[in-house]
Design an enzyme around this catalytic site. Structure first.
Site, mmCIF file in Angstrom:
data_model
loop_
_atom_site.group_PDB
_atom_site.id
_atom_site.type_symbol
_atom_site.label_atom_id
_atom_site.label_comp_id
_atom_site.label_asym_id
_atom_site.label_seq_id
_atom_site.Cartn_x
_atom_site.Cartn_y
_atom_site.Cartn_z
ATOM 1 C CG ASN A 9 38.286 37.438 56.456
ATOM 2 O OD1 ASN A 9 39.171 37.018 57.211
ATOM 3 N ND2 ASN A 9 38.546 38.186 55.388
ATOM 4 C CE LYS A 11 38.491 41.832 56.543
ATOM 5 N NZ LYS A 11 38.334 43.107 55.867
ATOM 6 C CG HIS A 90 40.028 39.299 51.289
ATOM 7 N ND1 HIS A 90 40.419 40.613 51.423
ATOM 8 C CD2 HIS A 90 38.843 39.189 51.948
ATOM 9 C CE1 HIS A 90 39.505 41.265 52.133
ATOM 10 N NE2 HIS A 90 38.539 40.424 52.454
ATOM 11 C CD GLU A 92 41.340 43.325 53.889
ATOM 12 O OE1 GLU A 92 41.597 42.343 54.602
ATOM 13 O OE2 GLU A 92 40.372 44.083 54.090
ATOM 14 C CD GLU A 160 34.665 40.092 50.441
ATOM 15 O OE1 GLU A 160 33.986 39.894 51.439
ATOM 16 O OE2 GLU A 160 35.902 40.252 50.479
ATOM 17 N N GLY A 166 34.860 47.344 54.754
ATOM 18 C CA GLY A 166 35.252 48.096 55.944
ATOM 19 C C GLY A 166 34.946 49.576 55.877
ATOM 20 C CB SER A 206 29.904 47.661 54.727
ATOM 21 O OG SER A 206 31.179 48.281 54.711
HETATM 22 C C1 PEP Z 1 35.871 41.433 54.029
HETATM 23 O O1 PEP Z 1 36.961 41.959 54.184
HETATM 24 O O2 PEP Z 1 35.799 40.319 53.502
HETATM 25 C C2 PEP Z 1 34.690 42.169 54.438
HETATM 26 C C3 PEP Z 1 33.572 41.882 53.855
HETATM 27 O O3 PEP Z 1 34.867 43.121 55.421
HETATM 28 P P1 PEP Z 1 33.725 44.035 56.093
HETATM 29 O O4 PEP Z 1 32.533 43.169 56.345
HETATM 30 O O5 PEP Z 1 34.355 44.518 57.371
HETATM 31 O O6 PEP Z 1 33.433 45.124 55.130
#
Ligand code: PEP
Length: 249
Positions: A9, A11, A90, A92, A160, A166, A206
């Site tokens: 992703n 973003k 998601h 976000e 998630e 992040g 992460s």
């Molecule tokens: C995400 O936002 O879907 C995600 C998993 O981000 P990151 O891998 O950067 O933690």
């Protein structure tokens, strides 16, 4: 058997020049892993046109087919541009755009109607994890956002934890295993064992080259949804390789 999936992703990152990263992933489309990149919508058409063998997805869609929704994109438009998947729910979008479980269910149904498959995200906040309400929160998200009609062919669920996105923090293998087992059981009680056994469950938060193998060894983890480490082919490739090498869970 469920096909493993490595999904990236991007973003709100990436311009035309970033397509070189996608082109560099080309060889990664050959293994047993389904490799997907969800670039910003501005790059979907060009990304799909590269014909790398990497599946292309979108990061969001509107729940309506068309109409007066300035700035939004329908699932049909995304499919027309070359997307095969869309991410819904998601954290976000839940946080930044106030999306509810009902909104996510509506978007998911709209995506299916347009022929897209869906990666639907669920996850708890740090406060909920610390309060011990993680499984309760996830059960409510599943109930409210996963529509009737879900199958292994149209739905992937990504777990998630918000506190892991992040941040560099990752749940323990035991915590990931507990949640994935719970998600599978919840899906089975609603849709039956056959359907639940076909829905892929991704872990996201992460994931990077150094922790991928440990995460992919956890039972019921069918792959990963990767944010930051999907932006550069050199970071994403070792994750895809680790998934290719992982045992079938
Ligand atoms: C995400 O936002 O879907 C995600 C998993 O981000 P990151 O891998 O950067 O933690």
């Amino acid at each position: 058997m469920r096909r493993k999936m490595a999904a990236g992703n991007w973003k709100m990152n990436g311009t035309q020049v970033s397509l070189a990263e996608l082109a560099a992933l080309q060889g990664m489309a050959q293994g047993t892993v389904e490799t997907l990149i969800c670039p910003p919508a501005t790059l979907i058409y060009a990304a799909a046109g590269l014909k790398t063998g990497i599946t292309i997805g979108a990061q969001d869609c509107h729940s309506a087919e068309s109409g007066a929704h300035t700035g939004d994109l329908s699932a049909g438009m995304l499919a027309d541009a070359g997307a095969a998947y869309v991410i819904t729910g998601h954290s976000e979008r839940r946080q930044d755009h106030g999306e509810s479980d009902a909104d996510i269910a509506a978007k998911t149904k709209a995506a299916w109607a347009a022929g897209l498959k869906v990666i639907l995200c669920v996850g708890e906040s740090l406060e909920q994890r610390e309060d011990g309400t993680t499984l309760e929160v996830l059960a409510a998200q599943l109930k409210g956002s996963v529509p009737d009609g879900s199958t292994g062919g149209n739905l992937v669920i990504a777990y998630e934890p918000i506190w892991a996105i992040g941040t560099g923090k990752v749940p323990t293998a035991q915590q990931i295993g507990e949640v994935h087992r719970f998600l599978r059981t919840e899906l089975a009680s609603r849709f039956g064992d056959d359907i639940a056994g076909g829905v892929r469950l991704l872990y996201g938060g992460s994931v990077k080259a150094s922790n991928a193998a440990e995460i992919f060894a956890v039972p019921d983890v069918d792959g990963a949804l990767v944010g930051g480490a999907s932006l550069k082919a050199s970071d994403f490739m070792p994750i895809v390789s680790a998934l290719n090498a992982a045992p079938n869970t």
